[in-house]
Design a protein around this motif. Structure first.
Motif, short mmCIF file in Angstrom:
data_model
loop_
_atom_site.label_atom_id
_atom_site.label_comp_id
_atom_site.label_asym_id
_atom_site.label_seq_id
_atom_site.Cartn_x
_atom_site.Cartn_y
_atom_site.Cartn_z
N VAL A 136 10.18 -8.37 3.61
CA VAL A 136 9.36 -8.19 4.69
C VAL A 136 7.93 -8.67 5.19
O VAL A 136 7.54 -9.56 4.84
N CYS A 137 7.71 -7.86 6.56
CA CYS A 137 5.81 -8.26 6.66
C CYS A 137 5.38 -7.56 6.36
O CYS A 137 5.09 -6.44 5.42
N ARG A 138 3.90 -7.96 6.60
CA ARG A 138 2.86 -7.74 5.47
C ARG A 138 3.01 -5.90 6.04
O ARG A 138 2.32 -4.84 4.96
N ASP A 139 3.17 -5.45 7.04
CA ASP A 139 3.03 -4.24 7.34
C ASP A 139 3.19 -3.28 7.23
O ASP A 139 3.54 -1.91 6.31
N THR A 140 4.87 -3.62 6.55
CA THR A 140 5.34 -2.68 5.13
C THR A 140 5.02 -3.18 4.57
O THR A 140 5.08 -1.82 3.37
N VAL A 141 4.46 -3.38 3.86
CA VAL A 141 3.61 -3.93 2.65
C VAL A 141 2.22 -3.35 2.57
O VAL A 141 3.07 -1.81 1.75
N TYR A 142 1.87 -2.96 3.46
CA TYR A 142 0.89 -2.22 3.83
C TYR A 142 1.31 -0.51 3.97
O TYR A 142 0.57 0.29 3.00
N GLU A 143 2.43 -0.29 4.31
CA GLU A 143 3.26 0.67 4.56
C GLU A 143 3.30 1.41 2.96
O GLU A 143 3.34 2.78 2.89
N TRP A 144 3.93 0.58 2.83
CA TRP A 144 4.87 0.94 0.77
C TRP A 144 3.31 1.29 0.27
O TRP A 144 3.41 2.64 -0.78
N ALA A 145 2.16 0.75 0.54
CA ALA A 145 1.58 0.70 -0.63
C ALA A 145 0.45 2.98 -0.56
O ALA A 145 0.20 3.23 -1.15
N SER A 146 1.05 2.13 0.87
CA SER A 146 0.06 4.27 0.99
C SER A 146 0.81 5.28 1.00
O SER A 146 1.08 6.54 0.32
N LYS A 147 2.12 4.94 0.77
CA LYS A 147 3.18 6.06 -0.13
C LYS A 147 3.53 6.31 -1.32
O LYS A 147 3.65 6.68 -1.34
N HIS A 148 3.27 4.75 -1.89
CA HIS A 148 3.17 5.22 -3.72
C HIS A 148 2.26 4.31 -4.07
O HIS A 148 1.88 3.15 -4.19
N ASP A 149 1.64 5.38 -4.97
CA ASP A 149 0.47 4.92 -5.28
C ASP A 149 0.72 3.99 -6.41
O ASP A 149 -0.45 3.10 -7.13
N ALA A 150 1.69 3.76 -6.83
CA ALA A 150 2.06 2.86 -8.68
C ALA A 150 1.55 0.90 -8.11
O ALA A 150 1.33 0.48 -7.95
N PHE A 151 2.61 1.75 -6.98
CA PHE A 151 2.46 -0.15 -5.62
C PHE A 151 0.98 -0.02 -5.09
O PHE A 151 1.03 -0.73 -5.40
N SER A 152 0.25 0.32 -4.96
CA SER A 152 -0.92 0.29 -4.21
C SER A 152 -1.52 0.03 -5.53
O SER A 152 -2.40 -0.95 -5.72
N TYR A 153 -1.58 1.07 -6.63
CA TYR A 153 -2.43 0.76 -7.60
C TYR A 153 -2.16 -0.84 -8.06
O TYR A 153 -2.67 -1.56 -8.78
N ALA A 154 -0.92 -1.39 -8.28
CA ALA A 154 -0.29 -2.41 -8.02
C ALA A 154 -1.22 -4.03 -8.01
O ALA A 154 -1.34 -4.73 -8.29
N ILE A 155 -1.53 -3.57 -6.35
CA ILE A 155 -2.08 -4.48 -5.22
C ILE A 155 -3.11 -4.91 -6.17
O ILE A 155 -4.04 -6.19 -5.82
N LYS A 156 -4.21 -3.93 -5.86
CA LYS A 156 -5.49 -3.61 -7.17
C LYS A 156 -5.44 -4.66 -7.69
O LYS A 156 -6.39 -5.33 -8.11
N VAL A 157 -5.16 -4.40 -8.66
CA VAL A 157 -5.11 -4.99 -10.34
C VAL A 157 -4.63 -6.08 -10.03
O VAL A 157 -5.44 -7.44 -10.53
N GLY A 158 -3.76 -6.52 -9.01
CA GLY A 158 -2.69 -8.20 -8.70
C GLY A 158 -4.26 -8.50 -7.93
O GLY A 158 -4.58 -10.24 -8.65
N ARG A 159 -4.13 -8.63 -7.33
CA ARG A 159 -5.35 -9.11 -6.38
C ARG A 159 -7.03 -9.20 -6.98
O ARG A 159 -7.55 -10.35 -7.42
N SER A 160 -7.45 -8.46 -8.95
CA SER A 160 -8.56 -8.71 -9.19
C SER A 160 -8.02 -9.87 -10.17
O SER A 160 -8.70 -10.62 -10.34
N LYS A 161 -6.64 -10.18 -10.92
CA LYS A 161 -6.33 -11.17 -11.44
C LYS A 161 -6.44 -12.29 -10.81
O LYS A 161 -6.36 -13.07 -11.33
N GLY A 162 -6.02 -11.63 -10.05
CA GLY A 162 -5.54 -13.35 -8.73
C GLY A 162 -7.11 -14.26 -8.12
O GLY A 162 -7.30 -14.63 -8.31
N GLN A 163 -8.39 -13.56 -8.48
CA GLN A 163 -9.59 -13.30 -8.59
C GLN A 163 -9.86 -14.30 -9.20
O GLN A 163 -10.62 -15.05 -9.39
#
Length: 99
Positions: free
Chosen positions: A45-72
């Motif tokens: 999928v494209c990035r816009d789709t992923v951002y749309e999912w993040a805005s609609k699914h709280d668990a997905f949005s939270y997973a992105i935040k945690v994953g980015r922190s771990k990646g940092q």
């Protein structure tokens, strides 16, 4: 006179490709230091789709935040290791951390 059962209204458009497995998948992908864009490409999928999912699914949005922190953390450890050993490209690591 019998009434015909009402059918649910179609919201229109194509059904979402979102999967409930995606929060765990995206968190693990990002935790390895990869980008959200690369995960989007991995699932097709494209990035816009992923951002749309993040805005609609709280668990997905939270997973992105945690994953980015771990990646940092991954990139900071690489930079610290490079500083100690001199093996690696500090500029490339810093660039990856900023992005």
């Amino acid at each position: 006179m019998s009434e015909e059962p009402t059918k649910p209204k179609n919201a229109g458009g194509r059904p979402s490709l979102y999967s409930n497995a995606y929060p765990n998948e995206v968190k693990e992908h990002l935790a390895q230091g990869y980008t959200l864009a690369s995960w989007a490409g991995d699932v097709g999928v494209c990035r816009d789709t992923v951002y749309e999912w993040a805005s609609k699914h709280d668990a997905f949005s939270y997973a992105i935040k945690v994953g980015r922190s771990k990646g940092q953390l991954v990139w900071e450890q690489r930079l610290a290791n490079q500083a100690l050993t001199g093996a690696g490209n500090s500029t490339a690591i810093i660039f990856a951390m900023k992005n």
